[in-house]
Structures are given as C-alpha cells and as structure tokens.
Motif scaffolding. Structure first.
Motif, PDB file in Angstrom:
ATOM      1  N   ASN A   1     -15.983 -18.679  46.089  1.00  0.00           N
ATOM      2  CA  ASN A   1     -15.864 -17.354  45.464  1.00  0.00           C
ATOM      3  C   ASN A   1     -16.102 -17.365  43.950  1.00  0.00           C
ATOM      4  O   ASN A   1     -15.688 -16.448  43.249  1.00  0.00           O
TER       5      ASN A   1
ATOM      6  N   ILE B   1     -18.236 -16.483  41.105  1.00  0.00           N
ATOM      7  CA  ILE B   1     -19.311 -15.502  40.972  1.00  0.00           C
ATOM      8  C   ILE B   1     -20.544 -16.105  40.293  1.00  0.00           C
ATOM      9  O   ILE B   1     -21.679 -15.944  40.762  1.00  0.00           O
ATOM     10  N   SER B   2     -20.318 -16.841  39.211  1.00  0.00           N
ATOM     11  CA  SER B   2     -21.454 -17.405  38.467  1.00  0.00           C
ATOM     12  C   SER B   2     -22.229 -18.404  39.315  1.00  0.00           C
ATOM     13  O   SER B   2     -23.465 -18.381  39.369  1.00  0.00           O
TER      14      SER B   2
ATOM     15  N   ARG C   1     -25.595 -12.439  37.616  1.00  0.00           N
ATOM     16  CA  ARG C   1     -24.183 -12.216  37.926  1.00  0.00           C
ATOM     17  C   ARG C   1     -23.918 -10.723  38.167  1.00  0.00           C
ATOM     18  O   ARG C   1     -23.206 -10.338  39.091  1.00  0.00           O
ATOM     19  N   GLN C   2     -24.537  -9.872  37.322  1.00  0.00           N
ATOM     20  CA  GLN C   2     -24.348  -8.422  37.468  1.00  0.00           C
ATOM     21  C   GLN C   2     -24.906  -7.916  38.797  1.00  0.00           C
ATOM     22  O   GLN C   2     -24.305  -7.064  39.461  1.00  0.00           O
TER      23      GLN C   2
ATOM     24  N   GLN D   1     -22.495  -8.846  41.549  1.00  0.00           N
ATOM     25  CA  GLN D   1     -21.292  -7.995  41.533  1.00  0.00           C
ATOM     26  C   GLN D   1     -21.595  -6.604  42.095  1.00  0.00           C
ATOM     27  O   GLN D   1     -20.768  -6.013  42.801  1.00  0.00           O
ATOM     28  N   TYR D   2     -22.799  -6.116  41.822  1.00  0.00           N
ATOM     29  CA  TYR D   2     -23.200  -4.817  42.374  1.00  0.00           C
ATOM     30  C   TYR D   2     -23.248  -4.874  43.899  1.00  0.00           C
ATOM     31  O   TYR D   2     -22.736  -3.984  44.574  1.00  0.00           O
TER      32      TYR D   2
ATOM     33  N   MET E   1     -21.688  -6.977  45.852  1.00  0.00           N
ATOM     34  CA  MET E   1     -20.340  -7.182  46.400  1.00  0.00           C
ATOM     35  C   MET E   1     -19.594  -5.852  46.507  1.00  0.00           C
ATOM     36  O   MET E   1     -18.902  -5.590  47.486  1.00  0.00           O
ATOM     37  N   ARG E   2     -19.755  -5.009  45.476  1.00  0.00           N
ATOM     38  CA  ARG E   2     -19.131  -3.683  45.555  1.00  0.00           C
ATOM     39  C   ARG E   2     -19.758  -2.832  46.645  1.00  0.00           C
ATOM     40  O   ARG E   2     -19.083  -2.117  47.388  1.00  0.00           O
TER      41      ARG E   2
END
Length: 455
Positions: A430, A432-433, A443-444, A447-448, A450-451
């Motif tokens: 888990n 993220i990087s 990374r961004q 995260q997008y 994952m949301r």
C-alpha cells in the motif's frame, strides 16, 4: 614436493612448456593449456612438432633452444595447434644444460593472440558511428532529461562519464555526443576495457616502438588513432589500477609514450568513459581511482534503467518489431494487450538489451500470427502470466462472455484496471509512491484512480 611444484606451475600467470632431449613435452602448465586451447593429454609425452604447426618462415623457439643451445628473449611467435587455431605469444626460451649436455628446453610464454585479433579486426582504425540523438528512443521524463544533458556536452571537449547498468545504451550516448560535436568528422575509437587482458591493454592504448621486444613494430595505440577525435573507454572500472594511473598522466599532460620509446607525443583526444556501476561504489571497492574519476567525470550522465522508464517500453517494442521484421522478412503488426501488459510488469534487469532479445525471441516463435502473443514470449514470461491468470476473477478470464453476464467493454476494462491496481497495491504494501512507480504512472494519477474505484 611434486605436488607443490605442480601447484606453483599452475598458479603462475604465464605459460610454461618444457620438452626433453627428444622434443617430447614433460611439463605443460595450466596457463599454457589456456593459451593454446589444449588439454594436458593432447600434449604431454608427445613430440612438440607433432602437436603444433609453425609457419615455413618461422621455427619453434623452444626447438631452437633445444637444438642450438641458444636462449631467446621477448620473441614474438605465431603458430597453430593441431585443431588449426592460430596462437600468438611472446616467448622467453632457453635450454636445460646438465654437465655440459643439453637435456631439454623451457619456454615461458605470454599470450598476445587476443591483441593480434583486435588489430586484425581494425579496432585501431576509425570506426563508423551510426547513432545520433534523434535515433535514441525514449519520451519518458528521465530519458528526455539525460538526452538534454548529453546534447549540452557536445559544445565542449570536456571528458564525459556515462554511468548506467548493463544494457541501458551507454555507447549510444557516447556516439551521439561525438556525432553532435565539432569532432564528428574525426575518428571515434571504442574499446571495451574488460575485453583485453591487463598485460596487453597498455600496448593497445599507447602503442609500441620497434625493438621494444623481438617482433615488436612501430604501431600506434588507441590514443594516437583517435587524435583529433574521441576515444570511448567502455567499462573503465575494469581497467587495472596501474593502467588507470598511466591514463591519468596522459589526461593531465595530453601526451603519450609508446612502449619502448623514449619520446612523448602530444595527442588531442576527447575521452568518454562508461561505467556499469555507481561511480561512488566503484571508488569504494577499489575498481576506480578517485583522482581519475574527477578527471573523467567533468560531465556525468546517468542513463536510467528500463524499470525507471517503463513509459518507453511501447516505443522500444515497436522499434524492435520493425527492426526484426526487416531482418527476418516478416510482417508482424504489433503485440497483444496481454503480452504488452506482461512486458510492462517485468523489471528488466537486462534493460533495453533484454527487451530487444525478448522481442527477437518472440518473433522466432511466431507461425501464422500477425502479432506477438503471450505464447510467443519466453517461458519465464509465460509462467508469470499463468500465475497472474490464476489470481484473476472468472469474470475477467472469460472475455468471450460465455457463462457470465455480458457487459459493455468499458465496464470490463474498468474491472480489470481496478483489479490490477489492487494487486499492485498489495505487492507494494500500500505504498503509494512505490505502486505508482511500478505502474508507470504519477502518484497523483494513482490517487485519482484509487478514489475512482473506492480503494
């Protein structure tokens, strides 16, 4: 004592060959076997002239010592073993004399076969340089950065050190720097420092003067041949430390001295070196002199490994397919999505070279297909694909829709993307990087997603 003598004979780094008064071999050490590519059973207790052939214009220095009683020093000799392999050595030969009678002869030999082959293959001549910056494949940020830095280095004559793992394409950058510089019309000479034995490398680099040893001729070294141009020393960390010291002197004084000569000669050479390990590690381990490093790394370039530039895999794959289409006279259109995914998952320890060999191997296995599929990939990739397939939910495996509810492609693609991201997150605990790096996205962007998928 016999065992001790044999151990000592096999430990020395020169060939030792001893014959008795009848010309039969009685001692033949391990190094001599390596030089002449022969086994002890092929030579021991056999007449020397029955095993080796000499040119009409040259006789065996060992037999000469036996028949004439005269010693010879630093004599170059070329001959052939019974298999027809050509061998070139520098010999010291002398008779064994007991109570005024010659009872045998000894030869101590140094191998220069490889050096002779290098010369015959025109390594000392100007080499064609085919690569320029526009031929380097890559649009990933790490690759664009190093290309930009390398282009800036074309404006000067400063030394350049190109660091990177094996297979990353370091020589491509060296050639591109040369071709983009004012020296592009001058010679570009390349030499792998790991390919030539230490005892031959000095004469290869600096050349020889006639009379330096018997058979020596006036021969320019790599520095003289590259005068006015560029000299690439590949794998500089493989060069013997004593030679590194001599190389440092050449760089500082901008002059060389041939072996056996008393005069120095000025040379104007731009030096580019490559190294396949971290330079700091090479210095710590004693593979690279610190003072030489500072001289060679005025400009330092670090070529990223393929695992750090996975965004270039598709471009490289396309390039290699086109290359081997021409070579094999094939018409492969591309690569399947499943095979492509496997290529993106692999860490590529062999870097771009490994990818090229993978594509070449896959195209050798193609029969009627018009694209590379999973079954065309090497076994290690197929096994990995099967392992991943065993983890997939049945809804993703049954792409035909049989036995499950048919859904739009967009939904199935979303489910596959979600599953793949989940697996990557699990593998990277888990982080993220690390997960984003593994997936080849920012990374961004991760995260997008994952949301979006509620992860």
């Amino acid at each position: 004592m016999n065992a001790l003598y044999q151990q000592l004979l096999d430990a020395v780094d020169v060939g030792i060959h001893v014959i008795n008064k009848n010309g039969e071999t009685i001692i033949y050490n391990k190094k001599m076997m390596e030089i002449e590519s022969m086994g002890s059973e092929d030579v021991l207790e056999k007449n020397l002239l029955d095993v080796f052939k000499f040119r009409d214009s040259q006789s065996s220095t060992l037999v000469q010592a036996l028949t004439t009683g005269k010693s010879t020093k630093n004599t170059k000799q070329t001959y052939f073993n019974y298999k027809g392999k050509e061998i070139t050595t520098i010999n010291n030969s002398f008779p064994i004399i007991e109570n005024g009678t010659i009872t045998g002869a000894v030869e101590i030999a140094r191998d220069v076969t490889q050096l002779e082959h290098v010369i015959k293959e025109n390594v000392l001549n100007k080499q064609n340089t085919n690569f320029t910056f526009d031929k380097i494949i890559g649009h990933s940020e790490p690759m664009l950065t190093v290309i930009d830095e390398a282009k800036r280095a074309t404006r000067t004559t400063s030394s350049v050190m190109v660091a990177g793992e094996t297979g990353t394409g370091k020589e491509l950058f060296a050639q591109s720097i040369h071709n983009g510089s004012a020296r592009s019309s001058a010679p570009f000479i390349s030499q792998n420092c790991a390919a030539i034995p230490d005892n031959l490398m000095e004469s290869l680099l600096f050349g020889t003067k006639k009379g330096a040893f018997t058979g020596a001729t006036d021969r320019p070294g790599l520095f003289e041949q590259a005068d006015g141009g560029t000299l690439l020393l590949d794998e500089i960390n493989s060069l013997d430390p004593s030679l590194q010291a001599k190389l440092l002197r050449v760089i500082q004084e901008k002059s060389i001295r041939r072996i056996g000569d008393l005069k120095d000669k000025k040379v104007d050479v731009r030096i580019i070196t490559t190294i396949n390990e971290d330079p700091i590690d090479a210095i710590s381990s004693g593979h690279l002199r610190k003072d030489l490093f500072y001289r060679l790394s005025v400009v330092s370039l670090f070529v990223p490994p393929l695992r750090e530039r996975k965004g270039d895999i598709d471009l490289l794959t396309k390039h290699f397919i086109e290359k081997y289409n021409k070579l094999f006279k094939m018409d492969v259109k591309g690569i399947s999505s499943e095979a492509r995914q496997i290529l993106h998952e692999h860490d590529w320890p062999g870097n771009v070279r490994e990818l090229e060999h993978t594509i070449e191997g896959a195209m050798n296995l193609i029969l009627d297909e018009d694209s590379i599929t999973v079954r065309n990939l090497p076994t290690k990739f197929r096994k990995k694909y099967q392992q991943n397939a065993d983890k997939l939910p049945s809804s993703l495996l049954n792409l035909s829709g049989e036995g499950v509810e048919n859904r739009p492609l967009k939904e199935k693609m979303a489910e596959a993307e979600k599953f793949y991201i989940q697996q990557a997150l699990i593998e990277n605990k888990n982080n993220i990087s690390h997960t984003a790096k593994k997936l080849g996205i920012s990374r961004q962007s991760l995260q997008y997603r994952m949301r979006k998928f509620g992860l």
